[in-house]
Motif scaffolding. Sequence first.
Motif, PDB file in Angstrom:
ATOM      1  N   ILE A   7       0.825  -1.213   0.000  1.00  0.00           N
ATOM      2  CA  ILE A   7       0.000   0.000   0.000  1.00  0.00           C
ATOM      3  C   ILE A   7       0.859   1.263   0.000  1.00  0.00           C
ATOM      4  CG2 ILE A   7      -0.375   0.386   2.461  1.00  0.00           C
ATOM      5  CD1 ILE A   7      -3.444   0.383   1.630  1.00  0.00           C
ATOM      6  N   ASP A   8       2.060   1.188   0.589  1.00  0.00           N
ATOM      7  CA  ASP A   8       2.911   2.378   0.607  1.00  0.00           C
ATOM      8  C   ASP A   8       3.577   2.648  -0.740  1.00  0.00           C
ATOM      9  OD1 ASP A   8       4.677   0.259   0.773  1.00  0.00           O
ATOM     10  OD2 ASP A   8       5.824   1.079   2.433  1.00  0.00           O
ATOM     11  N   HIS A   9       3.338   1.794  -1.741  1.00  0.00           N
ATOM     12  CA  HIS A   9       3.833   2.037  -3.098  1.00  0.00           C
ATOM     13  C   HIS A   9       2.799   2.783  -3.949  1.00  0.00           C
ATOM     14  CE1 HIS A   9       7.018  -0.523  -1.887  1.00  0.00           C
ATOM     15  NE2 HIS A   9       7.404  -0.884  -3.088  1.00  0.00           N
ATOM     16  N   ILE A  10       1.641   3.061  -3.377  1.00  0.00           N
ATOM     17  CA  ILE A  10       0.581   3.780  -4.094  1.00  0.00           C
ATOM     18  C   ILE A  10       0.639   5.229  -3.622  1.00  0.00           C
ATOM     19  CG2 ILE A  10      -1.894   3.910  -4.566  1.00  0.00           C
ATOM     20  CD1 ILE A  10      -1.948   0.839  -3.904  1.00  0.00           C
ATOM     21  N   PRO A  11       1.115   6.145  -4.475  1.00  0.00           N
ATOM     22  CA  PRO A  11       1.379   7.520  -4.038  1.00  0.00           C
ATOM     23  C   PRO A  11       0.198   8.211  -3.351  1.00  0.00           C
ATOM     24  CG  PRO A  11       2.325   7.155  -6.193  1.00  0.00           C
ATOM     25  CD  PRO A  11       1.504   5.932  -5.869  1.00  0.00           C
ATOM     26  N   PHE A  12      -1.021   8.056  -3.867  1.00  0.00           N
ATOM     27  CA  PHE A  12      -2.170   8.735  -3.269  1.00  0.00           C
ATOM     28  C   PHE A  12      -2.427   8.242  -1.846  1.00  0.00           C
ATOM     29  CE2 PHE A  12      -6.894   9.198  -2.794  1.00  0.00           C
ATOM     30  CZ  PHE A  12      -6.891  10.572  -2.645  1.00  0.00           C
ATOM     31  N   LEU A  13      -2.317   6.940  -1.623  1.00  0.00           N
ATOM     32  CA  LEU A  13      -2.549   6.393  -0.282  1.00  0.00           C
ATOM     33  C   LEU A  13      -1.437   6.799   0.676  1.00  0.00           C
ATOM     34  CD1 LEU A  13      -3.905   2.878  -1.233  1.00  0.00           C
ATOM     35  CD2 LEU A  13      -5.164   4.998  -0.771  1.00  0.00           C
ATOM     36  N   LYS A  14      -0.228   6.892   0.151  1.00  0.00           N
ATOM     37  CA  LYS A  14       0.910   7.364   0.955  1.00  0.00           C
ATOM     38  C   LYS A  14       0.680   8.824   1.362  1.00  0.00           C
ATOM     39  CE  LYS A  14       5.917   7.217   0.908  1.00  0.00           C
ATOM     40  NZ  LYS A  14       7.099   6.828   0.144  1.00  0.00           N
ATOM     41  N   LEU A  15       0.183   9.631   0.427  1.00  0.00           N
ATOM     42  CA  LEU A  15      -0.123  11.035   0.701  1.00  0.00           C
ATOM     43  C   LEU A  15      -1.151  11.171   1.824  1.00  0.00           C
ATOM     44  CD1 LEU A  15       0.115  14.075  -0.226  1.00  0.00           C
ATOM     45  CD2 LEU A  15      -1.847  13.589  -1.683  1.00  0.00           C
ATOM     46  N   LEU A  16      -2.181  10.311   1.795  1.00  0.00           N
ATOM     47  CA  LEU A  16      -3.218  10.352   2.834  1.00  0.00           C
ATOM     48  C   LEU A  16      -2.718   9.826   4.176  1.00  0.00           C
ATOM     49  CD1 LEU A  16      -6.372   9.102   0.887  1.00  0.00           C
ATOM     50  CD2 LEU A  16      -5.749  11.459   1.452  1.00  0.00           C
ATOM     51  N   GLY A  17      -1.737   8.931   4.145  1.00  0.00           N
ATOM     52  CA  GLY A  17      -1.233   8.314   5.366  1.00  0.00           C
ATOM     53  C   GLY A  17      -1.926   7.011   5.711  1.00  0.00           C
ATOM     54  N   VAL A  18      -2.553   6.361   4.726  1.00  0.00           N
ATOM     55  CA  VAL A  18      -3.260   5.101   4.940  1.00  0.00           C
ATOM     56  C   VAL A  18      -2.247   3.983   5.195  1.00  0.00           C
ATOM     57  CG1 VAL A  18      -4.780   3.376   3.877  1.00  0.00           C
ATOM     58  CG2 VAL A  18      -5.193   5.817   3.497  1.00  0.00           C
ATOM     59  N   GLN A  19      -2.554   3.141   6.168  1.00  0.00           N
ATOM     60  CA  GLN A  19      -1.706   1.997   6.502  1.00  0.00           C
ATOM     61  C   GLN A  19      -2.525   0.720   6.414  1.00  0.00           C
ATOM     62  OE1 GLN A  19      -0.076   2.771  10.391  1.00  0.00           O
ATOM     63  NE2 GLN A  19       1.022   4.583   9.703  1.00  0.00           N
ATOM     64  N   GLN A  20      -1.888  -0.362   5.957  1.00  0.00           N
ATOM     65  CA  GLN A  20      -2.568  -1.651   5.882  1.00  0.00           C
ATOM     66  C   GLN A  20      -2.121  -2.516   7.050  1.00  0.00           C
ATOM     67  OE1 GLN A  20      -2.643  -3.483   2.065  1.00  0.00           O
ATOM     68  NE2 GLN A  20      -3.396  -5.430   2.846  1.00  0.00           N
ATOM     69  N   ARG A  21      -3.091  -3.221   7.648  1.00  0.00           N
ATOM     70  CA  ARG A  21      -2.827  -4.129   8.764  1.00  0.00           C
ATOM     71  C   ARG A  21      -3.033  -5.573   8.301  1.00  0.00           C
ATOM     72  NH1 ARG A  21      -0.342  -0.341  11.194  1.00  0.00           N
ATOM     73  NH2 ARG A  21      -1.579   1.302  12.092  1.00  0.00           N
ATOM     74  N   GLU A  22      -2.529  -6.513   9.076  1.00  0.00           N
ATOM     75  CA  GLU A  22      -2.728  -7.937   8.790  1.00  0.00           C
ATOM     76  C   GLU A  22      -4.215  -8.270   8.840  1.00  0.00           C
ATOM     77  OE1 GLU A  22      -0.867 -10.871   8.156  1.00  0.00           O
ATOM     78  OE2 GLU A  22       0.665  -9.406   7.632  1.00  0.00           O
ATOM     79  N   SER A  23      -4.635  -9.134   7.909  1.00  0.00           N
ATOM     80  CA  SER A  23      -6.021  -9.605   7.910  1.00  0.00           C
ATOM     81  C   SER A  23      -6.077 -10.948   7.200  1.00  0.00           C
ATOM     82  CB  SER A  23      -6.944  -8.581   7.223  1.00  0.00           C
ATOM     83  OG  SER A  23      -6.557  -8.399   5.881  1.00  0.00           O
ATOM     84  N   ALA A  24      -7.174 -11.650   7.399  1.00  0.00           N
ATOM     85  CA  ALA A  24      -7.365 -12.967   6.797  1.00  0.00           C
ATOM     86  C   ALA A  24      -7.609 -12.826   5.297  1.00  0.00           C
ATOM     87  CB  ALA A  24      -8.555 -13.659   7.459  1.00  0.00           C
ATOM     88  N   PRO A  25      -7.353 -13.879   4.518  1.00  0.00           N
ATOM     89  CA  PRO A  25      -7.648 -13.837   3.081  1.00  0.00           C
ATOM     90  C   PRO A  25      -9.111 -13.478   2.825  1.00  0.00           C
ATOM     91  CG  PRO A  25      -6.345 -15.783   3.616  1.00  0.00           C
ATOM     92  CD  PRO A  25      -6.748 -15.155   4.918  1.00  0.00           C
TER      93      PRO A  25
END
Length: 137
Positions: A7-25
């Motif tokens: 997710i940190d490779h997507i510039p717009f999401l990086k700009l917003l400060g979005v973080q991805q957490r562990e989750s089930a498939p």
Amino acid sequence: MTAQTPIDHIPFLKLLGVQQRESAPGTSLLSLPELREDLCNLLPAAHGGVLMTLLDVAMARAATSHPRAASSTVVTVEMSTRFVKPGRGPLTAEGRVLNAGGSLCTTEAHVRNTAGELVASAMGTFKYWRAPLGGVE
């Protein structure tokens, strides 16, 4: 299934400060740990576009993490959003797959505040993208 783009490779999401957490498939868990002033409306609360982005990305990440995902990339076909209350403070978005087919995936997502209260929800349909990335199709 191929690996998801971090997710940190997507510039717009990086700009917003979005973080991805562990989750089930077939699910996803995102956080917006800091709701900056520049992401807010005049209330002040999270701008609707910020909430819709969290919902959209949560559903897309759930779709691409599904065990039967036909691709590691999806595009939004349609999205229906409901805003329930102003989103203030850190926010969390959870997405899950309702049905995954060969080319389309139906999903839902919810955004909640730190008290666990529902801020917004959505349902969406995503198309698994099989064309090369980077070009216009």
